[in-house]
Scaffold this motif. Structure first.
Motif, mmCIF file in Angstrom:
data_model
loop_
_atom_site.group_PDB
_atom_site.id
_atom_site.type_symbol
_atom_site.label_atom_id
_atom_site.label_comp_id
_atom_site.label_asym_id
_atom_site.label_seq_id
_atom_site.Cartn_x
_atom_site.Cartn_y
_atom_site.Cartn_z
ATOM 1 N N LEU A 1 0.829 -1.202 0.000
ATOM 2 C CA LEU A 1 0.000 0.000 0.000
ATOM 3 C C LEU A 1 0.864 1.253 0.000
ATOM 4 C CD1 LEU A 1 -2.981 -0.773 2.400
ATOM 5 C CD2 LEU A 1 -2.806 -1.077 -0.068
ATOM 6 N N LEU A 2 0.472 2.217 -0.825
ATOM 7 C CA LEU A 2 1.164 3.496 -0.899
ATOM 8 C C LEU A 2 0.306 4.535 -0.176
ATOM 9 C CD1 LEU A 2 2.245 3.264 -4.647
ATOM 10 C CD2 LEU A 2 3.567 2.648 -2.623
ATOM 11 N N ARG A 3 0.615 4.761 1.079
ATOM 12 C CA ARG A 3 -0.260 5.588 1.925
ATOM 13 C C ARG A 3 -0.392 7.018 1.407
ATOM 14 N NH1 ARG A 3 1.531 3.743 8.065
ATOM 15 N NH2 ARG A 3 1.235 1.497 7.748
ATOM 16 N N ALA A 4 0.628 7.525 0.734
ATOM 17 C CA ALA A 4 0.569 8.895 0.236
ATOM 18 C C ALA A 4 -0.573 9.087 -0.754
ATOM 19 C CB ALA A 4 1.896 9.260 -0.430
ATOM 20 N N TYR A 5 -1.021 7.998 -1.397
ATOM 21 C CA TYR A 5 -2.097 8.086 -2.375
ATOM 22 C C TYR A 5 -3.455 7.679 -1.797
ATOM 23 C CZ TYR A 5 1.539 8.568 -5.926
ATOM 24 O OH TYR A 5 2.596 9.008 -6.672
ATOM 25 N N VAL A 6 -3.482 7.235 -0.560
ATOM 26 C CA VAL A 6 -4.733 6.776 0.037
ATOM 27 C C VAL A 6 -5.481 7.915 0.721
ATOM 28 C CG1 VAL A 6 -5.744 5.239 1.772
ATOM 29 C CG2 VAL A 6 -3.879 4.418 0.310
ATOM 30 N N TRP A 7 -4.786 8.733 1.460
ATOM 31 C CA TRP A 7 -5.421 9.824 2.213
ATOM 32 C C TRP A 7 -4.743 11.136 1.880
ATOM 33 C CZ3 TRP A 7 -9.851 9.816 4.766
ATOM 34 C CH2 TRP A 7 -10.166 10.940 5.538
ATOM 35 N N PRO A 8 -5.520 12.230 1.658
ATOM 36 C CA PRO A 8 -6.961 12.406 1.929
ATOM 37 C C PRO A 8 -7.883 12.062 0.760
ATOM 38 C CG PRO A 8 -6.015 14.507 1.365
ATOM 39 C CD PRO A 8 -4.881 13.520 1.328
ATOM 40 N N LEU A 9 -7.342 11.472 -0.317
ATOM 41 C CA LEU A 9 -8.173 11.127 -1.473
ATOM 42 C C LEU A 9 -9.385 10.299 -1.068
ATOM 43 C CD1 LEU A 9 -8.515 11.157 -4.578
ATOM 44 C CD2 LEU A 9 -7.066 9.109 -4.663
ATOM 45 N N ALA A 10 -9.203 9.362 -0.145
ATOM 46 C CA ALA A 10 -10.295 8.477 0.275
ATOM 47 C C ALA A 10 -11.464 9.260 0.870
ATOM 48 C CB ALA A 10 -9.788 7.448 1.275
ATOM 49 N N GLY A 11 -11.173 10.347 1.574
ATOM 50 C CA GLY A 11 -12.237 11.145 2.181
ATOM 51 C C GLY A 11 -13.124 11.804 1.144
ATOM 52 N N PHE A 12 -12.528 12.366 0.104
ATOM 53 C CA PHE A 12 -13.311 13.009 -0.962
ATOM 54 C C PHE A 12 -14.052 11.968 -1.802
ATOM 55 C CE2 PHE A 12 -10.215 16.248 0.157
ATOM 56 C CZ PHE A 12 -11.007 17.389 0.201
#
Length: 269
Positions: A79-90
């Motif tokens: 998992l690449l955390r830099a691409y998970v949040w905050p994108l997941a919130g929107f």
């Protein structure tokens, strides 16, 4: 009913594979399958709502599949955390709006939109550079603000409305930033969770046009259970081959699966 259960169980196994290898969470497989099972069986109360039930059940299955796959990929360090949040919130915000909008659209229109979206995705993957052959990989950097906010909202809006999860937009997005397919599809799993969760809540709480047993709102509990019985064990097995598939083969198989699903949907439209 035994035949329908066996069919759903079989395709549940396929969703387990597509969840791990392609990040789909099952949407592109479960929507046409559940729709086909409901219309073929002619179960009471499902005629007019069959497509809505298929999309809703797909979202419910994706909650579990995507969450389990995300945990598997996290443990594997993909998992690449830099691409998970905050994108997941929107994405979650867009998913809530998209799910509600889908309940207001007729079943035929929803099928046509589903097929059109598949066609656009396939064409984009084939005609634009950077998908079949990844662009040169650069050091990880945050996504642009407009991509995270407006882009994330749009991903959630379309994905939840059609019950397909967010991977069909997030995988190409990450792929064109130079990520290998294994990393792009792995990161798509946690990004599909907010889409599936928001969609499931809206569909489960929305009053249906016809009464039917074994359903929570538009979610068909029996169909969902059969699909999960097939998918969860398969996820555990498929994780062993994740990352071992050659990158070019992986990306070509992704597009090939979308073509197959489009053909299935086109026959049923």
């Amino acid at each position: 009913m035994p035949t329908s259960f066996s069919l759903l169980l079989l395709f549940g196994c396929l969703t387990g594979v597509t969840t791990v290898l392609f990040g789909f969470g099952g949407g592109f497989v479960t929507v046409p399958v559940v729709y086909g099972v409901l219309t073929a069986a002619e179960r009471p109360g499902t005629g007019a709502d069959a497509m809505h039930v298929a999309v809703a059940t797909s979202a419910a299955v994706m909650v579990v599949n995507a969450a389990v796959a995300a945990l598997v990929q996290w443990r594997a360090g993909r998992l690449l955390r830099a691409y998970v949040w905050p994108l997941a919130g929107f994405i979650a915000a867009g998913a809530a709006v998209g799910s509600f909008a889908a309940t207001l659209i007729g079943g035929t229109a929803l099928r046509l939109l589903f097929a059109a979206y598949l066609l656009v995705t396939i064409a984009d993957s084939l005609l634009r550079k950077g998908f079949l052959v990844a662009a040169p990989r650069t050091p990880l950097k945050p996504l642009g603000r407009s991509t995270v906010t407006a882009g994330g909202f749009g991903i959630g809006l379309v994905a939840a409305g059609l019950g397909v999860g967010g991977s069909v937009m997030t995988v190409p997005l990450l792929r064109r930033r130079g990520l290998p397919m294994a990393d792009a599809t792995a990161t798509a799993n946690p990004l599909s969770v907010p889409v599936a969760l928001a969609g499931t809540l809206v569909y489960a709480l929305t009053p249906t046009t016809t009464a039917a047993t074994g359903r929570l709102g538009y979610v068909d509990l029996a169909a969902g259970a059969a699909l999960l019985l097939g998918s969860l064990p398969t996820i555990a097995v498929a994780r062993r081959v994740a990352g071992r598939v050659p990158d070019r083969v992986h990306s070509a198989a992704y597009v090939g699966l979308l073509v197959v699903v489009l053909l299935i949907v086109a026959v049923g439209v």
